[in-house]
Design a protein around this motif. Structure first.
Motif, mmCIF file in Angstrom:
data_model
loop_
_atom_site.group_PDB
_atom_site.id
_atom_site.type_symbol
_atom_site.label_atom_id
_atom_site.label_comp_id
_atom_site.label_asym_id
_atom_site.label_seq_id
_atom_site.Cartn_x
_atom_site.Cartn_y
_atom_site.Cartn_z
ATOM 1 N N PRO A 35 -16.595 -19.672 -3.414
ATOM 2 C CA PRO A 35 -17.917 -19.220 -2.991
ATOM 3 C C PRO A 35 -17.857 -18.209 -1.841
ATOM 4 N N GLU A 36 -16.675 -17.999 -1.277
ATOM 5 C CA GLU A 36 -16.579 -17.039 -0.175
ATOM 6 C C GLU A 36 -16.849 -15.626 -0.662
ATOM 7 N N VAL A 37 -17.368 -14.817 0.258
ATOM 8 C CA VAL A 37 -17.655 -13.426 -0.079
ATOM 9 C C VAL A 37 -16.424 -12.612 0.279
ATOM 10 N N ASN A 38 -15.612 -12.297 -0.731
ATOM 11 C CA ASN A 38 -14.336 -11.682 -0.406
ATOM 12 C C ASN A 38 -13.701 -10.942 -1.566
ATOM 13 N N ALA A 39 -12.813 -10.034 -1.207
ATOM 14 C CA ALA A 39 -11.951 -9.359 -2.168
ATOM 15 C C ALA A 39 -10.712 -8.983 -1.388
ATOM 16 N N PHE A 40 -9.570 -8.989 -2.023
ATOM 17 C CA PHE A 40 -8.357 -8.579 -1.321
ATOM 18 C C PHE A 40 -7.297 -8.128 -2.317
ATOM 19 N N ALA A 41 -6.275 -7.490 -1.785
ATOM 20 C CA ALA A 41 -5.228 -6.946 -2.644
ATOM 21 C C ALA A 41 -3.861 -7.308 -2.085
ATOM 22 N N LEU A 42 -2.919 -7.518 -2.971
ATOM 23 C CA LEU A 42 -1.529 -7.717 -2.574
ATOM 24 C C LEU A 42 -0.758 -6.450 -2.925
ATOM 25 N N PRO A 43 0.369 -6.218 -2.282
ATOM 26 C CA PRO A 43 1.183 -5.065 -2.648
ATOM 27 C C PRO A 43 1.552 -5.114 -4.127
ATOM 28 N N GLY A 44 1.718 -3.967 -4.724
ATOM 29 C CA GLY A 44 2.194 -3.913 -6.103
ATOM 30 C C GLY A 44 1.101 -3.952 -7.148
ATOM 31 N N GLY A 83 1.731 12.020 -0.024
ATOM 32 C CA GLY A 83 2.872 12.817 -0.421
ATOM 33 C C GLY A 83 3.880 12.991 0.696
ATOM 34 N N GLN A 84 3.581 12.403 1.850
ATOM 35 C CA GLN A 84 4.491 12.527 2.989
ATOM 36 C C GLN A 84 5.432 11.335 3.056
ATOM 37 N N GLN A 85 6.446 11.519 3.895
ATOM 38 C CA GLN A 85 7.412 10.442 4.048
ATOM 39 C C GLN A 85 6.836 9.362 4.961
ATOM 40 N N ASP A 86 6.814 8.146 4.436
ATOM 41 C CA ASP A 86 6.412 7.010 5.251
ATOM 42 C C ASP A 86 7.660 6.273 5.645
ATOM 43 N N PHE A 87 7.597 5.649 6.803
ATOM 44 C CA PHE A 87 8.713 4.757 7.074
ATOM 45 C C PHE A 87 8.391 3.413 6.451
ATOM 46 N N VAL A 88 8.806 3.234 5.227
ATOM 47 C CA VAL A 88 8.534 2.003 4.504
ATOM 48 C C VAL A 88 9.868 1.418 4.095
ATOM 49 N N MET A 89 10.110 0.198 4.516
ATOM 50 C CA MET A 89 11.424 -0.386 4.248
ATOM 51 C C MET A 89 11.431 -1.116 2.933
ATOM 52 N N MET A 90 10.843 -0.528 1.928
ATOM 53 C CA MET A 90 10.727 -1.280 0.699
ATOM 54 C C MET A 90 10.579 -0.340 -0.479
ATOM 55 N N SER A 91 11.337 -0.583 -1.531
ATOM 56 C CA SER A 91 11.190 0.226 -2.741
ATOM 57 C C SER A 91 9.974 -0.266 -3.517
ATOM 58 N N GLU A 92 9.562 0.513 -4.510
ATOM 59 C CA GLU A 92 8.423 0.080 -5.327
ATOM 60 C C GLU A 92 8.749 -1.220 -6.061
ATOM 61 N N GLN A 93 10.003 -1.353 -6.509
ATOM 62 C CA GLN A 93 10.404 -2.592 -7.203
ATOM 63 C C GLN A 93 10.276 -3.791 -6.269
ATOM 64 N N GLN A 94 10.716 -3.593 -5.033
ATOM 65 C CA GLN A 94 10.598 -4.693 -4.064
ATOM 66 C C GLN A 94 9.131 -5.031 -3.810
ATOM 67 N N GLU A 95 8.333 -3.961 -3.721
ATOM 68 C CA GLU A 95 6.901 -4.149 -3.466
ATOM 69 C C GLU A 95 6.262 -4.963 -4.591
ATOM 70 N N ILE A 96 6.607 -4.614 -5.834
ATOM 71 C CA ILE A 96 6.034 -5.326 -6.981
ATOM 72 C C ILE A 96 6.516 -6.782 -7.008
ATOM 73 N N ALA A 97 7.793 -6.981 -6.715
ATOM 74 C CA ALA A 97 8.340 -8.348 -6.703
ATOM 75 C C ALA A 97 7.646 -9.193 -5.640
ATOM 76 N N LEU A 98 7.396 -8.564 -4.499
ATOM 77 C CA LEU A 98 6.710 -9.242 -3.408
ATOM 78 C C LEU A 98 5.296 -9.654 -3.831
ATOM 79 N N GLY A 99 4.588 -8.703 -4.462
ATOM 80 C CA GLY A 99 3.242 -8.984 -4.945
ATOM 81 C C GLY A 99 3.242 -10.106 -5.958
ATOM 82 N N ARG A 100 4.240 -10.084 -6.847
ATOM 83 C CA ARG A 100 4.296 -11.092 -7.902
ATOM 84 C C ARG A 100 4.493 -12.484 -7.309
#
Ligand code: ZN
Length: 475
Positions: free
Chosen positions: A91-100, A26-43
């Protein structure tokens, strides 16, 4: 410091978003990206991942993982994001996430999990990275520091594995070395919270990290055998979770949310993994109990029983138990001239060469210094079985085993072709007297079979099956 601040402001203005409220704190982050940009990046990064990696072809399993993932995501700090859960055919043992909201889990990691709660813990951890915007925050930090990496190169910041390496190549940038301990702990803390809110036991987070830690410890042993770098799952750090007080603490914070009868869904989960592919696919050939069989080339070669055999897309290599000798199989177009001439051209004129027929195929074995070279002509190809040792003592000790390997070369029989199928997980019920050592005798996994069986059944390093227990075996 002054120039740094100026730079930050300029960059922020360029990207026109500036500070954003962190969905978790709930605090202010210094994030240079809107949620729309984040989703577009993930896509766009998702499209790259799908170009590079196969999605596991098993609609039932995909929909199961999606169902479990969506349920957790609904109870997360960002329930309105559009989440995507994908099982990758790796076959690698892995999981990961992209923004968005793009979350990936490999079939490799699925093999080591033993309940829906553990699957939920892995997905919850990744969802935690998404909701806390770790990818985006790292990206902003990187931009601010002007590291000069491309946008795309940091989506998968935590993978010290093939996928990570390939994505590094793919995006041509430096891969950051991980989210770091603080972000990983935050993902564990959030994941545990989401587990509790979704009626799972938050302690499943610690259990699953223990499972992955054991897998990692075992992989380090196998990596040494195979002379390669061990792989690491990003969420596991130096200590075992049993001794990790910070981890215990962050997961423990979710204990006040704990439900009375948490969902475990062990048998439901195991049913979903029945028939799951294990280890490599068959396209590059398979190794079964040290016999290499390649369906497209139509050939087989048996390595000495105690040697470690590693089959990668670029190399087939076996390492002696003392790590002082190797055997590699190489392929060339069949040249003109005799097979003995080819041996001489390769290891030197005047070296002793023995010509022979292996199942009516023209073959020759030559020796020079610390090398034994076997060459076999078959079907417009020359197959080179190249055996090297570090010392003359080692070549003398291994010469017989090397020659036996060369002579084992043969054209695949119909019966062998039938054996070439991907390894699969199969569920059985443990009978009285079953031990992992006994089950390992019937396993195609070679000399590490006993450890593999313990690991995939979460009974590593010393456990034994109980009568009536549902067990995963590999066939
Ligand atoms: Zn992580």
């Amino acid at each position: 410091m002054r120039t740094f601040i100026t730079f930050l402001i300029v960059t922020a203005a360029l990207l026109s978003s500036g500070c954003a409220t962190n969905p978790v704190s709930g605090q202010q982050d210094f994030v240079m990206m809107s949620e729309q940009q984040e989703i577009a990046l993930g896509r766009s990064a998702d499209a790259q991942v799908r170009k590079q990696y196969k999605v596991y072809d098993n609609p039932a399993l995909q929909s199961y993982v999606n169902r479990v993932g969506q349920n957790i995501a609904r109870h997360s700090h960002r329930p309105n994001l559009n989440y995507h859960f994908t099982v990758l055919d790796s076959p690698e043992v892995n999981a990961f996430a992209l923004p968005g909201g793009y979350v990936y889990i490999t079939r490799g990691i699925m093999a080591y999990l033993n309940s829906e709660a553990e699957l939920a813990a892995v997905l919850g951890h990744e969802i935690g990275h998404v909701t806390a915007r770790h990818g985006v925050r790292q990206q902003s930090a990187a931009q601010a520091a002007n590291i000069g990496i491309s946008l795309a190169s940091i989506f998968v910041p935590e993978l010290n594995t093939q996928i990570g390496q390939n994505l590094t190549n793919l995006f041509g940038g430096a891969l950051l070395s991980g989210y770091g301990r603080e972000h990983e702990l935050e993902a564990d803390r959030l994941g545990a919270q989401y587990l509790a809110r979704t009626d799972y036991d938050p302690q499943a987070m610690i259990r699953v990290i223990g499972v992955l830690k054991n897998q990692e410890a075992f992989d380090a042993v196998v990596a040494r055998q195979e002379g390669r770098e061990p792989s690491h799952y990003h969420g596991t750090f130096a200590t075992h979770p049993d001794n990790d007080t910070r981890l215990q603490q962050v997961v423990g914070e979710a204990s006040h949310l704990t439900v009375v009868n948490p969902v475990e869904n062990k048998s439901e989960f195991l049913k979903e993994t029945d028939g799951l592919a294990f280890e490599d696919s068959v396209d590059e050939g398979v190794v079964r109990n040290n016999k290499f069989m390649h369906p497209a080339l139509g050939i087989a070669l048996t390595f000495p029983p105690e040697w470690s055999v590693k089959n990668t897309p670029t190399q087939l290599i076996a390492l002696s138990p003392k790590s002082d000798a190797t055997i590699q199989l190489k392929i060339d177009d069949k040249p003109s001239g005799t097979v003995a001439e080819y041996v001489h051209r390769t290891i030197g004129n005047g070296t002793p060469v023995e010509t022979l027929e292996i199942e009516k195929l023209h073959a020759a074995i030559g020796s020079a210094n610390n090398t034994v070279l076997g060459i076999i002509y078959y079907d417009r190809k020359a197959f080179l079985v190249q055996c090297d040792a570090k010392t003359s003592a080692a070549i003398d000790a291994e010469r017989t085993a090397m020659k036996t390997t060369i002579r084992s070369f043969h054209v695949l029989s119909a019966a062998e072709r039938k054996q070439i199928k991907p390894l699969e997980i199969k569920l059985i019920t443990a009978r009285k007297g079953d031990t992992y050592a006994k089950l390992a005798q019937h396993s195609p996994l070679g000399k590490n079979a006993e450890s593999y069986l313990r690991l995939i059944n979460a009974q590593y390093p010393q456990g034994e099956p109980a009568t009536g227990q549902t067990l995963k075996v590999i066939e």
